[in-house]
Motif scaffolding. Structure first.
Motif, mmCIF file in Angstrom:
data_model
loop_
_atom_site.group_PDB
_atom_site.id
_atom_site.type_symbol
_atom_site.label_atom_id
_atom_site.label_comp_id
_atom_site.label_asym_id
_atom_site.label_seq_id
_atom_site.Cartn_x
_atom_site.Cartn_y
_atom_site.Cartn_z
ATOM 1 N N UNK A 401 35.019 38.530 32.349
ATOM 2 C CA UNK A 401 34.037 39.228 33.175
ATOM 3 C C UNK A 401 33.795 38.521 34.500
ATOM 4 N N UNK A 402 34.014 37.213 34.544
ATOM 5 C CA UNK A 402 33.771 36.448 35.769
ATOM 6 C C UNK A 402 34.766 36.777 36.876
ATOM 7 N N UNK A 403 35.874 37.436 36.528
ATOM 8 C CA UNK A 403 36.872 37.786 37.544
ATOM 9 C C UNK A 403 37.030 39.291 37.693
ATOM 10 N N UNK A 404 36.344 40.083 36.871
ATOM 11 C CA UNK A 404 36.486 41.542 36.931
ATOM 12 C C UNK A 404 35.683 42.109 38.098
ATOM 13 N N UNK A 405 36.268 43.070 38.816
ATOM 14 C CA UNK A 405 35.558 43.708 39.912
ATOM 15 C C UNK A 405 34.399 44.540 39.366
ATOM 16 N N UNK A 406 33.220 44.376 39.967
ATOM 17 C CA UNK A 406 32.064 45.128 39.510
ATOM 18 C C UNK A 406 31.321 44.393 38.407
ATOM 19 N N UNK A 407 30.475 45.127 37.734
ATOM 20 C CA UNK A 407 29.596 44.533 36.721
ATOM 21 C C UNK A 407 30.143 44.794 35.323
ATOM 22 N N UNK A 408 30.164 43.750 34.531
ATOM 23 C CA UNK A 408 30.506 43.856 33.104
ATOM 24 C C UNK A 408 29.245 43.639 32.293
ATOM 25 N N UNK A 409 28.999 44.517 31.333
ATOM 26 C CA UNK A 409 27.863 44.335 30.429
ATOM 27 C C UNK A 409 28.394 43.997 29.044
ATOM 28 N N UNK A 410 27.883 42.917 28.501
ATOM 29 C CA UNK A 410 28.338 42.404 27.206
ATOM 30 C C UNK A 410 27.261 42.628 26.159
ATOM 31 N N UNK A 411 27.578 43.449 25.169
ATOM 32 C CA UNK A 411 26.692 43.628 24.030
ATOM 33 C C UNK A 411 27.092 42.703 22.889
#
Length: 439
Positions: A401-411
């Motif tokens: 997630x630290x390199x993905x474009x945009x926002x990642x939400x982790x459940x």
């Protein structure tokens, strides 16, 4: 060094977006995988034991709850939440509360102590991560080697201690199981008998237990083919405090996160030898690292990608790559040139958890078999909603997630906290753009 800022523990979802390279210094917590067998060993030796550097992860909490429910006294040192004292029971409880065993895989470590306390152990089937079939047959064979009687049923399993006996117990494991090795060692301790165990697991977590038992008067010689354990002629009058080593997997996960963002960090609180396989993998990708006693230095800013294939093959062999290093390395490799191979036959269901979640971020990973996969990088990931279906899937998704474009939400944050007291908080301390989404 000031402690890292922690996120609140009420979050149901963690949001991550890419930002500046991670940098700074951070200290890992004690290892969950080392703390759990050490706590069971403290119960098995039937004397007061103090353990230092005990992590505040959920699995450790449930192990302490289980030990206390079975009759042992559990206390924490004043002003030191990471210091725990385990004291033997005064009386055997009429109805021990063993229900917490369903919450953790490592509940099976407590069977030998229960046999010493009351002559039997009736535990529900263990819980833990759903990462494939991890049966108890190896453990049952250990108990049978000591003359114990094992019965299984739908709700759990019963072990009845056999008649007291003397002499050396000889047993060979079919493969180098960490759990079965610890169980065999603790069963010998409570029986007061010598053990000669063939094909032992000699991971750092097992060696930590052996070191602790030596301080309690046991003699142990661990070789690649045979582990010999025997009681000493006399136990020491006072047992030193046992120390839980720093979490090598947390250190490896943080190192992968730093490298993925092109950052530079100092990761403290580890035993250097424990992360040598992880260090070799990073250096093979062209990421400079250095080990200095209890510190791992990572300099992703000076990385020179080699394009060489990474072969991350999990193994139980001494000095090999721990299976729990594989998920964060996979997340890192998505951004590295080359075609990389990953294999984990130890936890056959792990890829089935991890790969679909990485695919939600746009990762293209070829599944060769249920336990093998390969990918070609670099790949561009895009933020999406993902789920921590087990501890290591959650930590790998944090790296990705630290390199993905945009926002990642982790459940599934509760899964992440089973193995780490506050991994998101440590990443936050290094400069990651992370926040909690309140329920």
């Amino acid at each position: 060094m000031a402690p890292h800022r922690a996120l609140a523990t009420s979050a149901e979802v963690i949001a991550v977006r890419p930002g500046r390279p991670l940098s700074g210094s951070v200290t890992v917590d004690g290892s969950k995988n080392a703390a759990l067998p050490l706590l069971a060993a403290a119960a098995a030796v039937r004397r007061t034991i103090q353990l230092e550097n005990v992590p505040a992860s959920a699995d450790v909490h449930w192990m302490l709850t289980l030990i206390q429910g079975a009759g042992w006294h559990v206390a924490r040192a004043v002003g030191r939440p990471d210091s725990v004292v385990i004291m033997p029971p005064d009386v055997v409880p009429a109805e021990p509360d063993l229900a917490p065993a369903t919450r953790i895989r490592a509940s099976y470590y407590l069977v030998p102590a229960l046999l010493a306390l009351q002559g039997n152990s009736r535990l529900p089937w263990p819980g833990g991560c759903r990462i494939g079939e991890r049966g108890m047959d190896l453990h049952f064979k250990v108990y049978e080697a000591f003359g114990d009687h094992v019965a299984v049923h739908d709700e759990g399993y019963d072990v009845e201690a056999g008649r007291p006996a003397t002499g050396t117990v000889s047993h060979t494991l079919p493969f180098r199981s960490r759990g079965a090795t610890v169980v065999a060692v603790l069963r010998a301790v409570v029986a007061g008998r010598a053990l000669r165990l063939g094909r032992p697991n000699l991971s750092p977590e097992v060696l930590t237990v052996l070191d602790a038992l030596r301080s309690a008067g046991w003699e142990a010689q661990a070789g690649e083919q045979v582990l010999d354990l025997s009681p000493a002629a006399a136990s020491p009058a006072e047992t030193p405090a046992w120390h839980v080593p720093g979490d090598k997997i947390e250190a490896g996960t943080l190192a992968c996160a730093v490298a993925a963002t092109g950052g530079t960090a100092r990761i403290e609180g580890i035993q250097g030898r424990d992360v040598v396989p992880l260090q070799a993998a990073l250096q093979g990708l062209g990421i400079p690292t250095a080990l200095r006693e209890d510190v791992l230095l990572v300099d992703g800013s000076a990385a020179r990608p080699t394009g060489r294939p990474l072969r991350a093959i999990a193994t139980l062999a001494t000095g090999g790559l721990d299976a729990d290093f594989e998920p964060p390395l996979m997340a890192l490799a998505l951004g590295q040139p080359g075609t990389h191979l990953f294999a984990d036959s130890i936890n056959p269901g792990r890829h089935g958890n991890l790969l679909p979640q990485l695919a939600r971020l746009g990762a293209r990973i070829e599944e060769i078999s249920p336990t093998e996969c390969r990918l070609t990088g670099p790949q561009r990931l895009t933020g999406a909603g993902v789920e921590a279906t087990d501890i290591r899937t959650g930590s790998a998704l944090m790296v990705a997630a630290l390199t993905a474009r945009g926002i990642t939400t982790l459940g599934g944050v509760d899964q992440l906290r089973r193995g780490h007291a506050d991994l998101p908080g440590k990443l936050l301390h290094l400069g990651a753009d992370i926040c909690e989404v309140a329920p």
